[in-house]
Design an enzyme around this catalytic site. Sequence first.
Site, PDB file in Angstrom:
ATOM      1  N   GLU A 235      -0.460 -11.736  33.043  1.00 53.80           N
ATOM      2  CA  GLU A 235      -0.018 -12.513  34.207  1.00 53.80           C
ATOM      3  C   GLU A 235      -1.146 -13.335  34.819  1.00 53.80           C
ATOM      4  O   GLU A 235      -1.054 -13.760  35.979  1.00 53.80           O
ATOM      5  CB  GLU A 235       0.599 -11.576  35.252  1.00 53.80           C
ATOM      6  CG  GLU A 235       1.829 -10.891  34.697  1.00 53.80           C
ATOM      7  CD  GLU A 235       2.646 -10.173  35.760  1.00 53.80           C
ATOM      8  OE1 GLU A 235       2.431 -10.406  36.969  1.00 53.80           O
ATOM      9  OE2 GLU A 235       3.499  -9.380  35.372  1.00 53.80           O
TER      10      GLU A 235
ATOM     11  N   LYS B 243      13.993  -8.699  40.947  1.00 51.79           N
ATOM     12  CA  LYS B 243      13.833  -9.373  39.659  1.00 51.79           C
ATOM     13  C   LYS B 243      15.244  -9.619  39.148  1.00 51.79           C
ATOM     14  O   LYS B 243      15.974  -8.653  38.854  1.00 51.79           O
ATOM     15  CB  LYS B 243      13.116  -8.451  38.679  1.00 51.79           C
ATOM     16  CG  LYS B 243      11.629  -8.199  38.960  1.00 51.79           C
ATOM     17  CD  LYS B 243      11.173  -7.019  38.117  1.00 51.79           C
ATOM     18  CE  LYS B 243       9.671  -6.934  37.977  1.00 51.79           C
ATOM     19  NZ  LYS B 243       9.276  -5.633  37.347  1.00 51.79           N
TER      20      LYS B 243
END
Length: 436
Positions: free
Chosen positions: A205, A337
């Site tokens: 990430e 999410k």
Amino acid sequence: MIIEAIRSRRIWDSRGNPTVEVDVTLEGGHVGHGIAPAGASRGTREAMDLRDGGPALRGMGVGRALASVDDVVAPALIGRDASDQAAVDAVLLSLDPSPLKDSLGGNATVAVSMAVLHAVATAAGKPLWLHISDTYGAAPSIPLPEVQIFGGGAHAGRRVDIQDFMIMVPGAGSFDEVLEITNEVYFAAGDIMKRKGKLAGVADEGGWWPAFDNNEEALETLTNAINAAGETPGKNVVISLDVAASEFCVDGRYRLALEDRELDTGEMIDLLGRWIDAYPIVSIEDPLSEADPSGMAEFTRRFGKKLQIIGDDYLVTNASLVREAASQGACNAVLIKVNQAGTISEAIDTFRAATETGYRCVVSARSGETEDVTISHLAAGLGTGQLKVGSFTRSERMAKWNECLRIQDELGAKAFVGGSPLSATWWGDQNMGEKS
Ligand SMILES: O=C(O)[C@@H](CO)OP(=O)(O)O
Ligand SMILES: [Mg+2]
């Protein structure tokens, strides 16, 4: 806004794995695109990606998920009104009522659901964030970022046990200021690691790939990096962790591989408690395993007043699990999410359950991402207050932060949540004073 055509294609994500893209075309020609992201540290109760391919493509193929879209979903949705997102998502659920969406695949349903949302916004001539805020009656705002500085766990070869070492700049006056300060801390952290000879690249990430001797060294280095950037740890820059504890909890014991030791729930809570005292930590995600509800309740009882405690694997963007956690006093915030839920409507239901129960919401990317920026609009349009998408030096992450800058231009800098009453509720001088 009648759906005229639905088309899927295989594209590739930031980890080099195949993923599902869907185009939804409305009568009149407006098109919306949706792309499924993919997690590496996954909750066992989240929607499943449908994968295939055996050894080819490391078993990460999406042929069956594409077939779900083209052969099952398209015939059922073509001719329907796209503007009723709830009805569209209800059709998806009726086509795959399994709890984990493992018949159509969560990667198929989420791409369709997102593409429909985009198509309707485009046809209405609205930016996506505005379409979302109008549709769901939410007050839009620019979220406060949680940006990763070190990436560990399943995102960095399990080089450290803790998955995300992030910072937040809650007192900043604008989103731009947050990114600027975070950028300085990010590069200061990289410089420190380089000097120590511990710079091992960049994790999934965008945070630095850590090569530390123990987990706490990452916290020390992060605090030093905040100082080195000329900022004050605990005052204007604070730390947020995603422990992702389900990843290293085996049979109820927490195995810290890097430190070659095993902790029971009480010892794990005590360890985190020592870190909370020693470092300016204001938020911890998944401090304990998804299979440790009593530990999660005990952790929240001990630290919930001064800490944001986010359920990710623990709540998997599920409205019922949020309500259940609230009744048990576990966590005080939920990660949103969309692909954990599998449809936009279920993610919105979770946001609503969080609002009802007083849980904060952090919209989040997955560790496998693409150029899709839907979540920036979701966080802004719903006014969730916080967004977590990873870090500098990876474009699939920066696409989302940069999209927030564009949304800010449309919404106005005043819409940034930093320094708002939201922040005052959990990082007052009182807490931070003790820690600085
Ligand atoms: O655990 C998480 O919060 C996410 C993002 O950091 O990781 P993954 O997508 O691998 O679940
Ligand atoms: Mg997480």
